[in-house]
Every structure is written in C-alpha cells, then in structure tokens.
Design an enzyme around this catalytic site. Structure first.
Site, PDB file in Angstrom:
ATOM      1  N   ASP A   1       0.758  -0.881  -0.157  1.00  0.00           N
ATOM      2  CA  ASP A   1       0.413   0.094  -0.517  1.00  0.00           C
ATOM      3  C   ASP A   1       1.393   1.150  -0.165  1.00  0.00           C
ATOM      4  O   ASP A   1       2.123   1.261  -0.010  1.00  0.00           O
ATOM      5  CB  ASP A   1      -0.454  -0.672   1.109  1.00  0.00           C
ATOM      6  CG  ASP A   1      -2.278   1.003   0.736  1.00  0.00           C
ATOM      7  OD1 ASP A   1      -2.075   1.214   0.123  1.00  0.00           O
ATOM      8  OD2 ASP A   1      -3.282   0.692   1.600  1.00  0.00           O
ATOM      9  N   ASP A   2      -0.124   2.812  -0.715  1.00  0.00           N
ATOM     10  CA  ASP A   2       1.202   3.771  -0.663  1.00  0.00           C
ATOM     11  C   ASP A   2       1.160   3.698   1.223  1.00  0.00           C
ATOM     12  O   ASP A   2       2.498   4.312   1.403  1.00  0.00           O
ATOM     13  CB  ASP A   2       0.556   4.518  -1.333  1.00  0.00           C
ATOM     14  CG  ASP A   2      -0.754   5.045  -0.568  1.00  0.00           C
ATOM     15  OD1 ASP A   2      -1.693   4.253   0.048  1.00  0.00           O
ATOM     16  OD2 ASP A   2      -1.745   5.706  -0.980  1.00  0.00           O
TER      17      ASP A   2
ATOM     18  N   ASP B   1      -1.740   4.847   7.783  1.00  0.00           N
ATOM     19  CA  ASP B   1      -2.235   5.986   9.053  1.00  0.00           C
ATOM     20  C   ASP B   1      -3.139   6.004   9.648  1.00  0.00           C
ATOM     21  O   ASP B   1      -2.207   5.482  11.397  1.00  0.00           O
ATOM     22  CB  ASP B   1      -3.308   6.946   7.760  1.00  0.00           C
ATOM     23  CG  ASP B   1      -3.138   8.705   8.111  1.00  0.00           C
ATOM     24  OD1 ASP B   1      -3.517   8.611  10.240  1.00  0.00           O
ATOM     25  OD2 ASP B   1      -3.519   9.316   7.803  1.00  0.00           O
TER      26      ASP B   1
HETATM   27  O1  LIG Z   1      -4.388   3.653   7.699  1.00  0.00           O
HETATM   28  P1  LIG Z   1      -5.920   3.949   7.351  1.00  0.00           P
HETATM   29  O2  LIG Z   1      -6.310   5.298   8.726  1.00  0.00           O
HETATM   30  O3  LIG Z   1      -6.626   3.108   7.193  1.00  0.00           O
HETATM   31  O4  LIG Z   1      -5.238   5.014   5.845  1.00  0.00           O
HETATM   32  C1  LIG Z   1      -4.847   4.606   4.686  1.00  0.00           C
HETATM   33  C2  LIG Z   1      -5.136   3.686   3.654  1.00  0.00           C
HETATM   34  O5  LIG Z   1      -5.996   5.460   3.449  1.00  0.00           O
HETATM   35  C3  LIG Z   1      -5.667   5.110   2.338  1.00  0.00           C
HETATM   36  O6  LIG Z   1      -6.786   4.541   0.719  1.00  0.00           O
HETATM   37  P2  LIG Z   1      -8.131   5.386   0.671  1.00  0.00           P
HETATM   38  O7  LIG Z   1      -9.128   4.761   1.654  1.00  0.00           O
HETATM   39  O8  LIG Z   1      -8.455   6.890   0.806  1.00  0.00           O
HETATM   40  O9  LIG Z   1      -8.642   4.668  -0.768  1.00  0.00           O
HETATM   41  P3  LIG Z   1      -7.840   5.394  -2.050  1.00  0.00           P
HETATM   42  O10 LIG Z   1      -6.831   3.677  -2.268  1.00  0.00           O
HETATM   43  O11 LIG Z   1      -9.054   4.611  -2.836  1.00  0.00           O
HETATM   44  O12 LIG Z   1      -6.868   6.511  -2.369  1.00  0.00           O
HETATM   45  C4  LIG Z   1      -4.569   4.829   1.754  1.00  0.00           C
HETATM   46  O13 LIG Z   1      -4.551   4.321   0.027  1.00  0.00           O
HETATM   47  C5  LIG Z   1      -4.302   3.372   2.754  1.00  0.00           C
HETATM   48  O14 LIG Z   1      -5.283   2.520   1.721  1.00  0.00           O
HETATM   49  O1  HPA Z   2      -1.584  11.546   4.726  1.00  0.00           O
HETATM   50  C1  HPA Z   2      -2.377  10.882   3.770  1.00  0.00           C
HETATM   51  N1  HPA Z   2      -2.482  11.235   2.008  1.00  0.00           N
HETATM   52  C2  HPA Z   2      -3.117  10.668   1.236  1.00  0.00           C
HETATM   53  N2  HPA Z   2      -4.068   9.257   1.891  1.00  0.00           N
HETATM   54  C3  HPA Z   2      -4.376   9.300   3.532  1.00  0.00           C
HETATM   55  N3  HPA Z   2      -4.997   8.396   3.446  1.00  0.00           N
HETATM   56  C4  HPA Z   2      -4.385   8.609   4.774  1.00  0.00           C
HETATM   57  N4  HPA Z   2      -4.473   9.584   4.982  1.00  0.00           N
HETATM   58  C5  HPA Z   2      -3.703   9.646   3.960  1.00  0.00           C
HETATM   59 MG   LIG Z   3      -5.457   2.611  -0.180  1.00  0.00          MG
END
Ligand SMILES: O=P(O)(O)OC[C@H]1O[C@H](OP(=O)(O)OP(=O)(O)O)[C@H](O)[C@@H]1O
Ligand code: HPA
Ligand SMILES: [Mg+2]
Length: 175
Positions: A109-110, A113
């Site tokens: 994952d990217d 958080d």
């Molecule tokens: O540790 P957490 O608080 O759970 O947050 C982290 C997750 O939030 C974001 O995904 P998002 O739900 O925004 O979906 P996306 O990847 O489609 O942008 C990010 O890519 C992680 O997968």
């Molecule tokens: O710091 C952040 N950046 C972008 N997306 C996210 N989703 C959870 N935390 C983050």
């Molecule tokens: Mg995500």
C-alpha cells in the site's frame, strides 16, 4: 448542535503538508524494493487499491513478480475517514498461492495512517509480508517494511492527487 465545533478532516488535523513528486515516489518505491529483495521471494503481490496500485506496479517490476492481485478497500472520502468498505476481496487463486494464510505473499500500500486499512488486510492474510512506502506512527506497528516515517500530524500529498499550480511569492503573503 449550535456552537459545537465543526468536525476536522484528517488533513486539517494533520496540519503539516508533505507533497511527494512522481520522481520522489519512484525513488522511494525503488528503495522499498531493495529492502524487500532481502525478504522474498514472493509468489504474488497484493495491491490495496487504489493507493497501493502505483507502488505495487513498481515493486513487482523490480522484484520480477508477474502475479498481481487487488484487494479493493475504501474508507477516506478525500480526507475524511468513514467506515471501511471491502469492495472486492482477494481472489481464490491468490489465496491458494498463499496457502490460505498469505505465506509468501507481499501486500503493498502507499501508506499506513491510523492502520485501520492495513489491519483489515492483515487479518485476511496473517502470514503475508506487509510493505508500505510511508508510515505514520499509529499504523507503523502493522507494517513489516516501509521507507519513510512521517509524523501523525502530517498529510501526505501523492502525485496522482495533485497538480502543479501557481504559488504567490512569499512577499505577497504566501505561506
Ligand atoms: O491507515 P488508514 O487510516 O486506514 O489509511 C490508509 C489508507 O487510506 C488511503 O486509502 P483510501 O481509503 O483513501 O482509498 P484510496 O487508496 O482508493 O485512495 C491509503 O491509500 C491507505 O490505503
Ligand atoms: O496522509 C495521507 N495522504 C493521503 N491519503 C491518506 N489517507 C490516509 N492518510 C493519508
Ligand atoms: Mg488506499
């Protein structure tokens, strides 16, 4: 209720901005791969979409892994976290490759958080290796390998969510 403070988004709570360019992101993904190369080999990469798709492609390319699956999870609407929704689970084929517990699979994952998304996927694949490019302290214990830790009060801006735009000079009051 009247007078009640409006709920702050995660980004407003974060305060500090950490913008990441494509170049920087590519470099950080390559650095992540150097570390993962010591841990593998992996049968397949599982990308947590959507944010995990870009690092998963780079990592899989560097590690020579051709089997990539997705687990599709949504929780943030831009910067507000709601209920986690699993829109698509891990495929039966990938589950089989990981012997049902994720052994030999690499989850990408990217970032982590709060760690809620990572925890959900870890519970699906307890023996998999979990890698993210960035990690905030709350989610960090869930991750096996990451590259850069940023403070909990930082919001990471990814290159696919941003665009170059005019910025006024400091003299004119720019932050
Ligand atoms: O540790 P957490 O608080 O759970 O947050 C982290 C997750 O939030 C974001 O995904 P998002 O739900 O925004 O979906 P996306 O990847 O489609 O942008 C990010 O890519 C992680 O997968
Ligand atoms: O710091 C952040 N950046 C972008 N997306 C996210 N989703 C959870 N935390 C983050
Ligand atoms: Mg995500």
């Amino acid at each position: 209720m009247a007078g009640e403070a409006p709920e702050l988004s995660a980004q407003e709570r974060a305060g500090k901005a950490f913008p990441v360019s494509w170049d920087q992101f590519h470099r950080d993904c390559r650095a992540l791969t150097w570390r993962l190369n010591e841990v593998g080999p992996f049968h397949a990469v599982i990308a947590i979409t959507r944010g995990g798709l870009v690092p998963a492609a780079i990592v899989a390319r560097e590690l020579g892994v051709r089997i990539i699956d997705t687990v599709c999870i949504a929780s943030y609407d831009h910067d507000k976290q709601g209920e986690l929704q699993v829109l698509k689970g891990i495929s039966d084929a990938a589950m089989e490759l990981g012997g049902g517990t994720g052994k030999g699979l690499l989850i990408v994952d990217d970032l982590v958080d709060t760690g809620k998304t990572g925890k959900l996927v870890r519970d699906m694949l307890p023996d998999a290796h979990f890698a993210t490019v960035y990690a905030k302290p709350k989610g960090r214990p869930l991750v096996d390998t990451f590259i850069t830790e940023v403070s909990q009060d930082t919001w990471i801006f990814f290159p696919w969510d941003t665009a170059l735009s005019y910025h006024p000079p400091l003299r004119d009051g720019a932050a």
